[in-house]
Design a protein around this motif. Structure first.
Motif, PDB file in Angstrom:
ATOM      1  N   TRP A 210      88.648  54.638  23.146  1.00 21.09           N
ATOM      2  CA  TRP A 210      88.113  54.220  21.847  1.00 21.09           C
ATOM      3  C   TRP A 210      89.210  53.564  21.018  1.00 21.09           C
ATOM      4  O   TRP A 210      90.393  53.762  21.248  1.00 21.09           O
ATOM      5  N   HIS A 211      88.778  52.779  20.042  1.00 21.85           N
ATOM      6  CA  HIS A 211      89.719  52.173  19.094  1.00 21.85           C
ATOM      7  C   HIS A 211      89.549  52.733  17.699  1.00 21.85           C
ATOM      8  O   HIS A 211      90.531  52.893  16.976  1.00 21.85           O
ATOM      9  N   GLU A 212      88.313  52.989  17.283  1.00 22.20           N
ATOM     10  CA  GLU A 212      88.069  53.537  15.943  1.00 22.20           C
ATOM     11  C   GLU A 212      87.114  54.719  16.052  1.00 22.20           C
ATOM     12  O   GLU A 212      86.106  54.654  16.756  1.00 22.20           O
ATOM     13  N   ARG A 213      87.422  55.783  15.319  1.00 23.51           N
ATOM     14  CA  ARG A 213      86.590  56.987  15.378  1.00 23.51           C
ATOM     15  C   ARG A 213      86.782  57.792  14.099  1.00 23.51           C
ATOM     16  O   ARG A 213      87.900  57.871  13.577  1.00 23.51           O
ATOM     17  N   VAL A 255      88.168  47.959  24.627  1.00 21.70           N
ATOM     18  CA  VAL A 255      87.073  48.932  24.709  1.00 21.70           C
ATOM     19  C   VAL A 255      86.032  48.355  25.656  1.00 21.70           C
ATOM     20  O   VAL A 255      85.324  47.398  25.322  1.00 21.70           O
ATOM     21  N   ASP A 256      85.954  48.903  26.844  1.00 28.01           N
ATOM     22  CA  ASP A 256      85.022  48.384  27.839  1.00 28.01           C
ATOM     23  C   ASP A 256      83.585  48.512  27.339  1.00 28.01           C
ATOM     24  O   ASP A 256      83.172  49.562  26.836  1.00 28.01           O
ATOM     25  N   GLY A 257      82.832  47.444  27.453  1.00 30.59           N
ATOM     26  CA  GLY A 257      81.440  47.456  27.031  1.00 30.59           C
ATOM     27  C   GLY A 257      81.216  46.987  25.611  1.00 30.59           C
ATOM     28  O   GLY A 257      80.088  46.684  25.226  1.00 30.59           O
ATOM     29  N   LYS A 259      81.554  44.105  23.004  1.00 29.76           N
ATOM     30  CA  LYS A 259      81.778  42.666  23.080  1.00 29.76           C
ATOM     31  C   LYS A 259      82.961  42.206  22.246  1.00 29.76           C
ATOM     32  O   LYS A 259      83.520  41.138  22.493  1.00 29.76           O
ATOM     33  N   ARG A 260      83.376  43.026  21.292  1.00 29.46           N
ATOM     34  CA  ARG A 260      84.557  42.670  20.502  1.00 29.46           C
ATOM     35  C   ARG A 260      85.844  42.882  21.291  1.00 29.46           C
ATOM     36  O   ARG A 260      86.880  42.304  20.961  1.00 29.46           O
ATOM     37  N   GLN A 261      85.829  43.742  22.274  1.00 27.33           N
ATOM     38  CA  GLN A 261      86.944  44.028  23.166  1.00 27.33           C
ATOM     39  C   GLN A 261      88.147  44.668  22.475  1.00 27.33           C
ATOM     40  O   GLN A 261      88.481  45.810  22.715  1.00 27.33           O
ATOM     41  N   TYR A 262      88.809  43.922  21.606  1.00 28.65           N
ATOM     42  CA  TYR A 262      90.032  44.413  20.953  1.00 28.65           C
ATOM     43  C   TYR A 262      89.794  44.594  19.463  1.00 28.65           C
ATOM     44  O   TYR A 262      89.410  43.661  18.764  1.00 28.65           O
ATOM     45  N   THR A 306      84.697  35.818  31.210  1.00 27.07           N
ATOM     46  CA  THR A 306      83.627  35.281  30.361  1.00 27.07           C
ATOM     47  C   THR A 306      83.532  36.051  29.051  1.00 27.07           C
ATOM     48  O   THR A 306      83.150  35.484  28.027  1.00 27.07           O
ATOM     49  N   TRP A 307      83.887  37.319  29.054  1.00 19.76           N
ATOM     50  CA  TRP A 307      83.884  38.107  27.825  1.00 19.76           C
ATOM     51  C   TRP A 307      84.970  37.640  26.851  1.00 19.76           C
ATOM     52  O   TRP A 307      84.790  37.714  25.644  1.00 19.76           O
TER      53      TRP A 307
END
Length: 567
Positions: A210-213, A255-257, A259-262, A306-307
């Motif tokens: 995760w990136h934000e929680r 973050v896999d899945g 669409k923002r990724q980073y 592609t992502w």
């Protein structure tokens, strides 16, 4: 109890905030001064005839080594701080890339050694981490799949083997149980299998994916949480003992899945705003079409491309956020070093910064890792060590260092020998008094002169038959000049095909086992690995291919053996 936990969390946050004020990164940074019918490989050797019989020319050493240095050897015990980030390749550092802003790590490199050809033996998170914790190739530790290791059929039943290594043979448990250290882990362990906490750690927090929680009524970024947990260990640890702390940052992993990724922190969004991130020279349709014919649009590397990178605008956006997250890790490192300085422990502490695997940033029309290309296997490594000779500080080292070496290096700093099952070697011989030659000479005087073994009873393989001794996995008196690379297939060969390689600095040999497909690249003249020489009619290339194919089989056999060896 809940109130006490909340108060403790508040104290950690306040401490982190205070350190942020005290530590201004930019002002303090300088202080921390369709399948091609290619031939399959030849017959495998019937026995392990490649164990090194020490070459006479490598046994010739000077009777005396004059060490013209004034400093005394550091008298331990020392603390050990491992800063272990995720998905950084070798040039995700300001010291290697003028676009990237990592002033703390750059300054750390000026006070230590930066290894420019540091590589991983398998480029994927959990396998690379299992290699670090065990000091072994995947071929030996077998931890193929995240969360379950490998699956074996036993008495007609498929059994998930989990972590197959002995719990008391991880670097964590050895340092805790044998060397008496206070041991902490803050961040991504990366295995997702049960580990014996009491055997391995005094402090353990695993944060991954995760990136934000929202935690305790506050929105956290994972790098903030990694920092706070690291500081919590340092504040609360048993200060009568030296410490070993692994701060295992999840950044810069996507973050896999999502669409923002980073997802960097809001405070970082102005960074890189006015920069233009260069598009890699090999990020072209032609380069993608030069990939092996079994690389199709369903290949996971292509899917992730592609992502992230299929338009120039998307490439700029993704790379800026990726670099922002790297800069946030740099700030975190500064806060941790500042705390150690305030404690008076900074100069007592061996500091290692490295990462688990590299990353394609659109090169070859790919994203992420897995394959044996340079972008995927080369990762940063900086070491600052209290035992380091002054002449090595601020230098670059271009030897092939590997992630299998980290276990031996960390154990050595704690006063322990590597286990016979470990396959790397202590990198400190590359920057301590007299360097490798002095260490080898001292070692040869301690052992039987006719025994081709290290002091920990591991064997050095023979050099390759080609190159007149130029290519080898190391000896008492020389560092490795080649290595074996491996990566298993995941799901199916169209998703992530298995890949293997023999890596040298002049040539690289690829083997794709699912398709019995070979490639050869001239790294000196083709550093982008675009022009496959397998079909070359040049006699030089034909001989190199023949020689490297043979040596590849030798090293693969050794990696898969149960011999006590150094690779």
């Amino acid at each position: 109890m809940i109130l006490a936990k909340k108060l403790a969390l508040i104290l950690v946050v306040l401490a982190a905030a205070l350190l942020t004020i005290v530590y201004r990164v930019h002002s303090r940074a300088s202080h921390f001064d369709i399948i091609d019918p290619r031939g399959a490989l030849g017959d495998l050797p019937h026995e392990h005839q490649y164990v090194r019989k020490t070459m006479e020319e490598e046994l010739v050493v000077e009777d005396e080594i004059v060490i013209e240095e004034e400093e005394e050897e550091f008298q331990g015990p020392m603390n050990i701080l491992l800063l272990y980030a995720d998905d950084w390749r070798h040039d995700t550092l300001g010291a290697a890339n003028p676009i990237v802003k990592t002033p703390v790590l750059d300054a750390l490199a000026q006070e230590g050694v930066r290894f420019t050809h540091n590589c991983v033996t398998t480029s994927i998170c959990w396998i690379s981490r299992a290699t670090l914790y065990s000091g072994q190739y995947l071929a030996r530790h077998h931890f193929e799949m995240l969360g379950r290791g490998r699956t074996l059929e036993i008495n007609g039943t498929n059994v998930e083997m989990g972590w197959e290594g002995l719990q008391n043979e991880t670097i964590y448990s050895l340092i805790k149980q044998k060397a008496g250290y206070a041991v902490g882990h803050a961040g991504k362990l990366g295995l997702w299998v049960g580990m014996d906490n009491d055997l391995n750690w005094d402090f353990f927090v695993d944060e991954d994916g995760w990136h934000e929680r929202k935690i305790g009524g506050r929105m956290w970024h994972i790098t903030e949480k990694n920092t706070a947990d690291a500081l919590r260990f340092l504040i609360d640890r048993d200060k009568s003992k030296p410490f070993f702390l692994n701060v295992a940052y999840f950044a810069t992993h996507a973050v896999d899945g999502d669409k923002r990724q980073y997802l960097p922190q809001n405070r970082s969004l102005s960074m890189y705003e006015n920069d233009t991130i260069p598009i890699p020279e090999t990020a072209t349709q032609e380069a993608w079409e030069r990939m092996p014919p079994f690389f199709g649009e369903h290949n996971e590397g292509r899917t992730r491309w592609t992502w992230r990178y299929d338009t120039p605008e998307k490439h700029q956006h993704m790379m800026k956020n990726y670099y922002r997250m790297a800069s946030e890790v740099d700030t975190s490192v500064g806060m941790i070093l500042s705390h150690l300085e305030q404690e008076g422990q900074l100069n007592n502490t061996m500091i290692i910064f490295t990462t688990d695997n590299g990353n394609f940033h659109a090169e070859h029309g790919l994203a992420d890792k897995w394959y044996p290309h340079q972008e995927s296997i080369r990762v940063p490594l900086i070491i600052k060590d209290p035992r380091m000779s002054a002449k090595f500080k601020g230098t670059l080292n271009d030897e092939f260092s590997l992630n299998i070496d980290l276990a031996a290096t960390i154990l050595s700093a704690a006063g322990l020998e590597p286990l016979p099952t470990m396959m790397g070697r202590d990198m400190s011989v590359l920057y301590r008094k007299g360097g490798l030659k002095a260490a080898a000479t001292a070692q040869s005087r301690r052992r039987d002169e006719v025994t081709p073994l290290t002091t920990d009873m591991r064997q050095y393989p023979e050099p390759a038959s080609d190159g007149n001794g130029k290519y080898h996995s190391g000896s008492e008196f020389a560092w490795r000049t080649e290595f074996f690379y491996e990566h298993p297939m995941h799901s199916n060969p169209n998703y992530i095909p298995a890949s293997e390689a023999l890596v040298r600095k002049d040539y690289k040999y690829f083997y794709w086992p699912n398709f019995k497909y070979e490639q050869l690249f001239d790294l000196k003249n083709d550093p982008g690995e675009l022009y496959d020489l397998w079909n070359s009619t040049n006699p030089v290339h034909q001989q190199v291919l023949k020689d490297m194919r043979k040596r590849f089989v030798e090293l693969k056999m050794l990696a898969h053996s149960d011999l006590s060896i150094v690779l």
